[in-house]
Write an enzyme that holds these catalytic residues in place. Structure first.
Site, PDB file in Angstrom:
ATOM      1  CB  SER A 116      -5.447  12.382   3.186  1.00 24.73           C
ATOM      2  OG  SER A 116      -4.086  12.013   3.225  1.00 24.73           O
ATOM      3  CD  GLU A 212      -6.804   7.031   6.045  1.00 26.48           C
ATOM      4  OE1 GLU A 212      -6.228   6.362   5.160  1.00 26.48           O
ATOM      5  OE2 GLU A 212      -6.589   8.237   6.209  1.00 26.48           O
ATOM      6  CG  HIS A 274      -5.105   7.214   1.456  1.00 25.57           C
ATOM      7  ND1 HIS A 274      -5.211   7.399   2.821  1.00 25.57           N
ATOM      8  CD2 HIS A 274      -4.556   8.345   0.959  1.00 25.57           C
ATOM      9  CE1 HIS A 274      -4.741   8.598   3.140  1.00 25.57           C
ATOM     10  NE2 HIS A 274      -4.338   9.188   2.034  1.00 25.57           N
TER      11      HIS A 274
END
Length: 307
Positions: A116, A212, A274
């Site tokens: 992330s 992503e 995620h």
């Protein structure tokens, strides 16, 4: 012209090693952090916590200076064999100008693990330190620290990856068929867009790009991909692997519209990023896309000890 090769892979931690958990981004939940630490200890690791991990400064885990100091101290400590980021959130980009890269280059490289927001650190470590790093689950996040224990498929992949035996990661959608072998780069789309114009901007030439994101509407996915395209960041990409798009609506029409014209293999639906399961990818390592099996494999060459 020679294609880029994979960059060196630091050794992975093995039982008995001491590892650090730091918080370069958002503040971790104390309960989740404690459970995540116990998971790492269950692998036979000794865990030390950065001095400022539980600090709070608005949406950050303490001041920029303290978060940078924790990260740098952990990286430069010869007694530690890995640095795990507690969670993502926001804040890693704020540290990139505060780290003493010369001191960190002088230290023995070690495994950096996170995903992330940690995409910013992966990008900077590749540029400044020339080492591969792990885009994967973090100790204070749900796939590792839920009260009932780690998500089983995530944990199985996580331990296999660190052990140097990562299985292929399989998706469920082929956007552009083909096969290619090249180093893997990329990470979270929002962070890659935010790094445009910095010394750590994405350079996809000759590389497989992982993308992503989470909580981004399709038009924002469009905007960020368009930014990367117009900045030239995706010029010469060897291929694309698209991970999870949790709570992003249906991003595939725009992903296909913008990536398919590049004429390189594109596979999608890989459980990376995620959500659950959350598999690990070694950024900087040599990877291979096989659209026939809709899979990404990668080499952990350079890992000489493991869990």
């Amino acid at each position: 012209m020679n294609e880029p090769a994979g960059i060196p892979v630091p050794p992975s931690p093995c039982p008995g090693d001491t590892v650090a958990v730091v918080a370069p981004s958002g503040p971790p939940d104390f309960g989740r952090l404690a459970r995540g630490v116990r998971v790492l200890e269950g692998l036979g690791l000794k865990v030390v916590i950065g001095a400022h991990v539980l600090d709070r400064d608005r949406y950050l885990a303490g001041s920029d200076a303290d978060r940078a100091r924790d990260l740098q101290d952990a990286w430069c400590d010869p007694a530690l064999s890995a640095v795990f980021c507690a969670r993502g959130g926001y804040g890693a980009t704020r540290l990139l100008g505060l780290l003493d890269w010369e001191a960190m280059r002088a230290a023995d490289p070690k495994a950096l693990v996170g995903s992330s927001d940690v995409t910013a650190l992966h990008s900077a470590f590749a540029v400044e330190l020339g080492v591969a790093s792990w885009f994967g689950p973090m100790p204070a996040c749900s796939t590792i620290s839920d009260p009932e224990g780690p998500e089983p498929r995530t944990f199985e992949n996580f331990t296999a990856a660190l052990a140097g035996t990562p299985p292929p990661i399989t998706g469920d959608r082929v956007i552009v068929p083909g096969a290619v072998t090249a180093p893997v780069t990329g990470g979270n789309l929002s962070l890659l867009a935010a790094l445009c114009g910095t010394p750590y901007a994405l350079s996809a030439r000759g590389r497989i790009v992982l993308l992503e994101d989470v909580d981004e509407a399709p038009y924002r996915v469009d905007r960020m991909l368009t930014q990367l395209l117009q900045a030239g960041a995706l010029d010469g990409a060897a291929g694309f692997v698209l991970g999870s798009w949790v709570d992003c609506g249906d991003p595939y029409p725009v992903l296909e519209e913008l990536l398919a014209p590049l004429g390189v293999p594109v596979i999608a639906g890989l459980p990376v990023g995620h959500g659950a399961p959350q598999f690990s990818v070694l950024l900087g390592a040599l990877g291979a896309i096989d659209a026939k099996s809709c899979s990404l494999t990668y080499s952990t060459g350079g890992v000489d000890k493991a869990l």
